[in-house]
Design an enzyme around this catalytic site. Structure first.
Site, PDB file in Angstrom:
ATOM      1  CG  HIS A  15      51.449  45.983   9.013  1.00  0.00           C
ATOM      2  ND1 HIS A  15      51.950  47.256   8.891  1.00  0.00           N
ATOM      3  CD2 HIS A  15      51.741  45.352   7.852  1.00  0.00           C
ATOM      4  CE1 HIS A  15      52.512  47.402   7.713  1.00  0.00           C
ATOM      5  NE2 HIS A  15      52.404  46.269   7.061  1.00  0.00           N
ATOM      6  NE  ARG A  16      55.765  47.079   7.582  1.00  0.00           N
ATOM      7  CZ  ARG A  16      56.054  48.232   7.002  1.00  0.00           C
ATOM      8  NH1 ARG A  16      56.925  49.038   7.566  1.00  0.00           N
ATOM      9  NH2 ARG A  16      55.508  48.582   5.848  1.00  0.00           N
ATOM     10  CD  GLU A  42      52.914  41.785   7.159  1.00  0.00           C
ATOM     11  OE1 GLU A  42      53.312  41.869   5.989  1.00  0.00           O
ATOM     12  OE2 GLU A  42      53.347  42.535   8.061  1.00  0.00           O
ATOM     13  CG  ASP A  44      57.358  42.819   5.766  1.00  0.00           C
ATOM     14  OD1 ASP A  44      56.437  42.622   4.956  1.00  0.00           O
ATOM     15  OD2 ASP A  44      57.303  43.691   6.678  1.00  0.00           O
ATOM     16  CG  HIS A  57      58.878  46.751   5.042  1.00  0.00           C
ATOM     17  ND1 HIS A  57      59.217  47.837   4.257  1.00  0.00           N
ATOM     18  CD2 HIS A  57      57.629  46.386   4.647  1.00  0.00           C
ATOM     19  CE1 HIS A  57      58.219  48.111   3.431  1.00  0.00           C
ATOM     20  NE2 HIS A  57      57.245  47.245   3.653  1.00  0.00           N
ATOM     21  CD  GLU A 116      54.495  41.703   2.234  1.00  0.00           C
ATOM     22  OE1 GLU A 116      54.126  42.378   3.201  1.00  0.00           O
ATOM     23  OE2 GLU A 116      54.932  42.192   1.170  1.00  0.00           O
ATOM     24  CE  LYS A 118      57.581  43.794   2.035  1.00  0.00           C
ATOM     25  NZ  LYS A 118      56.418  44.473   1.450  1.00  0.00           N
ATOM     26  CG  ASP A 241      50.965  49.893  11.590  1.00  0.00           C
ATOM     27  OD1 ASP A 241      51.077  48.839  10.942  1.00  0.00           O
ATOM     28  OD2 ASP A 241      51.250  51.024  11.115  1.00  0.00           O
TER      29      ASP A 241
HETATM   30  O1  G3P Z   1      51.066  42.044   4.032  1.00  0.00           O
HETATM   31  C1  G3P Z   1      50.436  43.259   3.900  1.00  0.00           C
HETATM   32  C2  G3P Z   1      51.382  44.436   3.984  1.00  0.00           C
HETATM   33  O2  G3P Z   1      52.379  44.158   4.913  1.00  0.00           O
HETATM   34  C3  G3P Z   1      51.968  44.793   2.667  1.00  0.00           C
HETATM   35  O3  G3P Z   1      52.691  45.979   2.676  1.00  0.00           O
HETATM   36  O4  G3P Z   1      54.775  47.272   2.640  1.00  0.00           O
HETATM   37  O5  G3P Z   1      53.660  46.809   4.793  1.00  0.00           O
HETATM   38  O6  G3P Z   1      54.808  44.989   3.588  1.00  0.00           O
HETATM   39  P1  G3P Z   1      54.038  46.256   3.467  1.00  0.00           P
HETATM   40 MG    MG Z   2      54.356  43.298   4.896  1.00  0.00          MG
END
Ligand code: G3P
Ligand code: MG
Length: 251
Positions: A15-16, A42, A44, A57, A116, A118, A241
């Site tokens: 995640h990120r 993943e 953003d 993000h 992802e 945004k 994470d």
């Molecule tokens: O893609 C899932 C997750 O990343 C969504 O929430 O705020 O971490 O981008 P956020």
């Molecule tokens: Mg995300």
């Protein structure tokens, strides 16, 4: 994605990047994710003032860099000048905000990426965000390893109309989407993946999605207990994470 069909083991998604151990959405975090053995990254994506696909993000650079301002008010060069690592730790000083093209350079060419998108508060642009993204994916020939996800389902619908072959994932927004089934949300935009947070996850959501052939992902899975809940609900895609730690629990 093909890898999902090939294994019963959940996919571990960084995640990120490996954002528990390196500054989120930086090349350091993506390199760490590769070292941690993540199955997918993943990240953003937003648009800079000059229309570049920038990996960030928040709406602003305030939290994760030494600069200030909204990302769509800053040019590529202005964004590139910022330090995106020091806030996380001194040893990451000098890390830069990456652009999508930079990320591709540091990842193995077969590693899947969950982009992802945004769009919150992002001014409309011409050409549109969706057409820029489709063009990028085509130019870089990466469609086979990409899933595009977003909380903005209207964006995903427009993306799907531009390119039916792209893999799409809908993100569940609690207040807005409450009471709506994962399969209906996904179907509306041509999606094949449904993702929600670990706190929103319910077994009935997974059952509905699986009946419709939709893959379920879950984010915010950062402890062994959370992993246990996700797996027992039938989730196949774990967004965390801490990829190394989660992998050690599922192997
Ligand atoms: O893609 C899932 C997750 O990343 C969504 O929430 O705020 O971490 O981008 P956020
Ligand atoms: Mg995300």
């Amino acid at each position: 994605m093909d890898r999902l069909a090939a294994t019963r083991r959940p996919l571990i998604v960084a995640h990120r990047g490996s954002s528990g151990s390196a500054p989120e959405n930086t090349l350091a975090a993506f390199r760490q994710a590769v070292a941690d053995g993540a199955d997918m990254i993943e990240l953003d994506v937003r648009l800079s003032r000059d229309g570049e696909l920038v990996v960030l993000h928040d709406r602003t650079v305030n939290r994760t860099t030494n600069g200030r301002g909204k990302v769509w008010d800053l040019t590529r060069d202005e964004l590139k000048a910022l330090d995106a690592g020091s806030w996380f730790g001194r040893r990451f000083a000098g890390e830069r905000i990456p652009f999508l093209t930079d990320v591709l350079d540091v990842l193995p060419s077969d590693l899947p990426i969950n982009i992802e998108v945004k769009t919150d508060d992002q001014p409309r642009t011409a050409p549109s965000f969706e057409s820029r993204l489709v063009r990028f994916i085509r130019d870089m020939r990466i469609a086979y390893r990409i899933i595009v996800s977003s909380f903005d389902h209207a964006f995903l619908g427009r993306l799907h109309r531009l390119d039916h072959s792209l893999a799409i994932g809908v993100l569940y927004l609690p207040l807005r989407d409450i009471g709506r089934s994962p399969s209906a949300l996904a179907r509306k935009v041509g999606g094949s993946v449904f993702t929600c947070s670990i706190t929103q996850l319910r077994t009935r959501m997974v059952e509905d999605a699986v009946r419709a052939g939709i893959v379920v992902g879950c984010y915010g899975v950062n402890t062994r207990k959370q992993l246990g809940k996700a797996v027992s609900c039938g989730v196949r895609v774990i967004i965390t994470d801490y990829p190394r730690e989660m992998k050690s629990y599922v192997v």
